[in-house]
Design an enzyme around this catalytic site. Structure first.
Site, mmCIF file in Angstrom:
data_model
loop_
_atom_site.group_PDB
_atom_site.id
_atom_site.type_symbol
_atom_site.label_atom_id
_atom_site.label_comp_id
_atom_site.label_asym_id
_atom_site.label_seq_id
_atom_site.Cartn_x
_atom_site.Cartn_y
_atom_site.Cartn_z
ATOM 1 C CB SER A 104 -6.561 -1.841 3.769
ATOM 2 O OG SER A 104 -5.863 -3.023 3.047
ATOM 3 C CE LYS A 105 -12.857 -2.502 8.762
ATOM 4 N NZ LYS A 105 -13.825 -2.375 8.490
ATOM 5 N NE ARG A 106 -4.762 -4.984 0.457
ATOM 6 C CZ ARG A 106 -3.998 -5.207 0.280
ATOM 7 N NH1 ARG A 106 -3.029 -6.145 -0.079
ATOM 8 N NH2 ARG A 106 -3.037 -4.439 -0.324
#
Length: 570
Positions: free
Chosen positions: A303-305
């Protein structure tokens, strides 16, 4: 084929089955009987589906950027189609009207084109099975929804949102699956007519058999089985007339003659609903292949994290499409050898769905950088030089993007470049002269103690006499000849000669091939090559700095002032 589906009324197709395409012809079966409400089927079609031709599709939702997981799914579909002489279809699933945008669609198309995954049918290309946007296919969905209503496979459900919420809460209290209770499944015609007269909103719900199971033979995951008692009657058309995802996908895949559905494993649960719809509409099912998810290093879903996750981000960061394609292909697939370097053409030749691993693949950004570097250095010299030269000019380091300086600099520095954007750092490093910081470092102590001040004095004398400028002006051969003579005069050779020369002339302990580096530094001093703001320290300025070094203090271990030696003096 497509014109028959879209322009021929269903009743005409049903009464004249010889007119219907093979994948739409009715197949009589006793496996599905609505009155008994039981079901058993093995969804295992053969590669010969739909007349023997392979047709696959990639169907992104234009609600954001193309995720690397979606890009890999598109790549596997593309490779499967090309390796089997089939068709790669692009379909835009934009039924989420609130979140879907044409800007996102354009970005997805751009990313796919950048990767080199050209589609045979779809937006911008056309084809016999269009339209290729779900938002433009509503009439088709309504046609098949009415067919299901006529056959009794779906029914009108007039339950309100409040009633549905209450059903879920009751099921939760009883520790039962949150499935629809079937309130309107057995309603009489009179009850239905009464609600229609009142104008009560309704959905179309699919009658799920109460007993039985569904089994598919997934090309990647093997045999997968579900019991139908875990699934309640589900909605296929919303009360606003919009079809739901599973209904759209089934109708689209069938009417587009898709033979193989290769998609992410998160869609595996959808297969149960879609298989029921296939059977009810008497469509031939495609073969399924559910690809594992791409995982972050901590084995959670990427994911973006975890950093950049979209293809567009990697393009902007300076990655090559060849490197991205190569790396994405290796996330869950391999050709059975130790080879990791593949062009797109190689992948088409070697790809096999049987070699796709069903376990999750870890996204390793370090490995991706390395892979990109391999492809960058594999480019033809002219293309690599043009790419890097344009980067240096656009980054405001050089005044021109081509010429002998660019050619020689790219050849010297390319091994230190994994991304095009890395070229900025390696060139700026070459042009800089951090001598004071180097001399103050513990690593430089052996060189300093090896009478570095004596080499510096001789070097300054050679520069002032014109020996060094003349040798550099004549080029590589003359410079190497001078270095040999210089070493002989000092009775030094090998490391005891080259290390002090590197430190004094480049200001560094390490770097690319020294002779070429020094000649390039000399050339960079010519007018009109390096922009004034690039932090270049010319050869003349380097010798000025050398003259100012307090060697006595340095030899005593005293700190040396970190004067500015990395900027252009005025």
């Amino acid at each position: 084929m497509a014109s028959l589906v879209f322009n021929t009324p269903w009743l005409k197709v049903r009464s004249l089955p010889e007119l219907a395409p093979a994948f739409l012809r009715r197949r009589r079966s006793s496996l599905f009987d609505c009155s008994r409400r039981s079901f058993a089927v093995v969804a295992c079609s053969s590669p010969g589906n739909n007349g023997g031709s392979v047709r696959v599709r990639f169907a992104p939702s234009p609600t954001g950027n193309l995720h690397v997981g979606g890009a890999r799914t598109a790549l596997f579909n593309y490779l499967f189609a090309r390796s089997n002489g089939g068709k790669f279809v692009l379909r835009i699933e934009d039924t989420d009207l609130e979140r879907s945008t044409r800007e996102s669609e354009a970005a997805v198309l751009q990313d796919l084109s950048w990767l080199g995954l050209d589609w045979d049918e779809g937006p911008g290309v056309g084809g016999d099975f269009g339209p290729y946007r779900q938002s433009e296919r509503n009439a088709l969905y309504k046609q098949y929804a009415e067919k299901l209503l006529e056959s009794g496979h779906v029914y009108r459900c007039f339950c309100s949102s409040e009633e549905l919420v209450k059903m879920k809460e009751t099921a939760k209290l009883k520790q039962l699956p949150p499935v629809y209770t079937g309130k309107w499944a057995t309603a009489t015609d009179a009850e239905i007519e009464q609600e229609l007269e009142k104008g009560t909103p309704f959905t179309y719900r699919f009658r799920v058999p109460k007993e039985g199971s569904l089994k598919i033979n997934d090309l990647i995951r093997g045999e997968v089985c579900w019991n139908l008692d875990t699934l309640g009657d589900f909605v296929v058309m919303r009360s606003n007339g919009q079809p739901v995802y599973n209904f759209c996908v089934t109708v689209d895949d069938a009417t587009m003659a898709i033979s193989h559905v290769i998609r992410a494993e998160e869609h595996l649960p959808n297969t149960l609903r879609q298989a029921l719809i296939y059977k009810a509409l008497e469509f031939q099912m495609p073969q399924f292949a559910h690809v594992s998810l791409i995982l972050a290093p901590d084995r959670s879903k990427l994911s973006k994290r975890h950093g950049a996750t979209s293809v567009g981000q990697y393009r902007e960061m300076g990655y090559l499409p060849q490197g991205m394609v190569n790396y994405l292909a290796l996330l869950g697939w391999g050709d059975g050898t130790e080879n990791e370097f593949f062009t797109l053409e190689d992948l088409v030749e070697k790809f096999s769905i049987e070699r796709v691993n069903k376990s999750g693949a870890i996204f390793d950004s370090t490995k991706l950088r390395w892979m990109n570097g391999q492809h960058l250095r594999a480019l033809p010299n002219e293309k690599l030089t043009k790419l890097v030269g344009e980067r240096w000019k656009s980054a405001g380091i050089l005044t021109e993007s081509e010429g002998s300086f660019v050619d020689e600099a790219v050849e010297l520095l390319k091994d230190g470049i994994e991304l095009v954007t890395d070229s900025d750092k390696v060139l700026l490093n070459l042009l800089s002269y951090p001598l004071h910081a180097t001399l103050a470092s513990p690593e430089a102590k052996p060189a300093v103690e090896d009478k570095l001040h004596e080499v510096a004095a001789s070097l300054i004398a050679a520069y002032d006499s014109g020996e060094i400028p003349s040798a550099l002006a004549e080029g590589q051969g003359a410079w190497q000849k001078w270095v040999k003579a210089f070493g002989k005069s000092l009775k030094r050779k090998g490391k005891s000669l080259f290390m002090p020369l590197r430190v004094l002339l480049t200001g560094k302990l390490h770097g690319p091939e020294m002779a070429t580096s020094i000649i390039l530094i000399h050339k960079a001093g010519s007018p009109g090559i390096v922009v004034p703001q690039a932090g270049f320290v010319s050869m003349e300025e380097r010798f000025k700095i050398l003259r100012e070094i307090d060697w006595e203090a340095l030899n005593k271990g005293e700190s040396v002032p970190l004067e500015s030696t990395a900027t252009v003096s005025t």
